[in-house]
Motif scaffolding. Structure first.
Motif, short mmCIF file in Angstrom:
data_model
loop_
_atom_site.label_atom_id
_atom_site.label_comp_id
_atom_site.label_asym_id
_atom_site.label_seq_id
_atom_site.Cartn_x
_atom_site.Cartn_y
_atom_site.Cartn_z
N PRO A 1 54.04 -10.27 36.18
CA PRO A 1 54.63 -10.82 34.85
C PRO A 1 55.95 -10.72 34.56
O PRO A 1 56.43 -11.54 33.58
N ARG A 2 56.70 -9.83 34.93
CA ARG A 2 58.08 -9.40 34.46
C ARG A 2 59.03 -9.61 35.54
O ARG A 2 58.80 -9.45 36.73
N VAL B 1 51.61 -5.81 55.09
CA VAL B 1 52.23 -5.59 53.81
C VAL B 1 51.39 -6.16 52.84
O VAL B 1 50.89 -5.67 51.83
N GLY B 2 51.05 -7.61 53.23
CA GLY B 2 49.85 -8.24 52.58
C GLY B 2 50.23 -8.58 50.91
O GLY B 2 49.47 -8.42 50.01
N LEU B 3 51.47 -9.13 50.56
CA LEU B 3 51.80 -9.44 49.37
C LEU B 3 51.04 -10.83 48.94
O LEU B 3 51.40 -11.70 49.82
N PRO B 4 50.37 -10.71 47.92
CA PRO B 4 50.08 -12.03 47.32
C PRO B 4 51.03 -12.92 46.99
O PRO B 4 52.09 -12.31 46.80
N ARG C 1 54.24 -0.51 46.15
CA ARG C 1 54.15 -0.15 47.58
C ARG C 1 55.23 -0.56 48.28
O ARG C 1 56.11 -0.20 48.83
N TRP C 2 55.69 -1.97 48.02
CA TRP C 2 56.58 -2.90 48.62
C TRP C 2 58.23 -2.46 48.21
O TRP C 2 59.10 -2.02 48.92
N SER C 3 58.09 -2.04 46.94
CA SER C 3 59.45 -1.36 46.45
C SER C 3 59.71 -0.18 47.13
O SER C 3 60.80 0.07 47.30
N GLU C 4 58.80 0.62 47.00
CA GLU C 4 59.33 1.88 47.76
C GLU C 4 59.76 1.86 49.58
O GLU C 4 60.48 2.41 49.83
N ARG D 1 59.95 -2.95 36.76
CA ARG D 1 58.67 -2.44 36.00
C ARG D 1 57.57 -3.03 36.60
O ARG D 1 57.29 -4.36 36.02
N TYR D 2 56.96 -2.60 37.35
CA TYR D 2 56.06 -3.34 38.05
C TYR D 2 54.54 -3.01 37.92
O TYR D 2 54.66 -1.79 37.65
N GLU D 3 53.68 -4.03 37.64
CA GLU D 3 52.50 -3.66 37.17
C GLU D 3 51.21 -3.45 38.45
O GLU D 3 50.45 -2.75 38.16
N HIS D 4 51.68 -4.08 39.31
CA HIS D 4 50.76 -3.96 40.56
C HIS D 4 51.18 -2.96 41.53
O HIS D 4 52.45 -2.67 41.88
#
Length: 194
Positions: free
Chosen positions: A54-55, A46-49, A69-72, A61-64
């Protein structure tokens, strides 16, 4: 009717981790069980940093792109099993980071744990995760799978060999997850009265 989706999440991302062979073993049991559409989700892939949205995640409301992708991925799950190591009497950072990225996607869904480590068998990691998942609105099972002295359970080829009774313990967790998933799923789809 489609089967509910069970996501078996490999919590450790470090090289040489033992979580992947353990998760592969658990995934095999879940496939054999046949009550779920069992999916293996590897946080290393998955490779999440480190959380960089920011929110607050409650807003959804995801910016990245990595967050979307992780949300889905998580949104499509109906139940979760986290395969987590015990580090310094608690759980690891990658697991906490993955949980913290989202909010609504986890809510109202059952979760179980496969903890592993030394003498404590991952019990302290699992215990520390309980208030975290509860605060996200997840419904933790009362039972977990615990693997002590995990080093002795990994073959030289990197395969996990379960101890006597462990397969039965894990299958019991899958049974309970299916019961809870069915109950909670019905509650989520039932329209409110009034």
């Amino acid at each position: 009717m489609t089967q509910p989706q069970l996501q078996i999440i490999v919590g450790s991302t470090r090289p040489g981790r033992r979580g992947l062979p353990i998760a592969t073993w658990f995934h095999g049991l879940a496939v054999k069980h046949a009550g779920f559409d069992a999916r293996l989700v590897d946080l290393a892939e998955v490779g999440l940093p480190l959380l960089d949205e920011p929110r607050p995640p409650q807003r959804g409301r995801y910016e990245h792109d990595h967050t979307r992708r992780w949300s889905e991925t998580v949104r499509t799950g109906d139940a979760y099993v986290f395969v987590v190591p015990e580090y310094n009497h608690s759980y690891n950072a990658a697991t906490k980071n993955a949980l913290d990225y989202l909010a609504r996607e986890w809510a109202g869904k059952p979760v179980a744990f496969v903890g592993y480590g030394g003498v404590a068998a991952g019990a302290r990691a699992v215990q520390a995760l309980l208030p975290v998942v509860a605060s996200l609105g997840m419904v933790p099972l009362s039972g977990s799978v615990h693997i002590p002295f995990v080093r002795t359970s990994i073959t030289p080829e990197g395969r996990f060999e379960s101890a006597p009774g462990l397969d039965e313990n894990a299958t019991g967790v899958i049974d309970e997850l299916l019961r809870l998933t069915t109950s909670l799923g019905a509650a989520r789809t039932t329209p409110p009265v009034g």
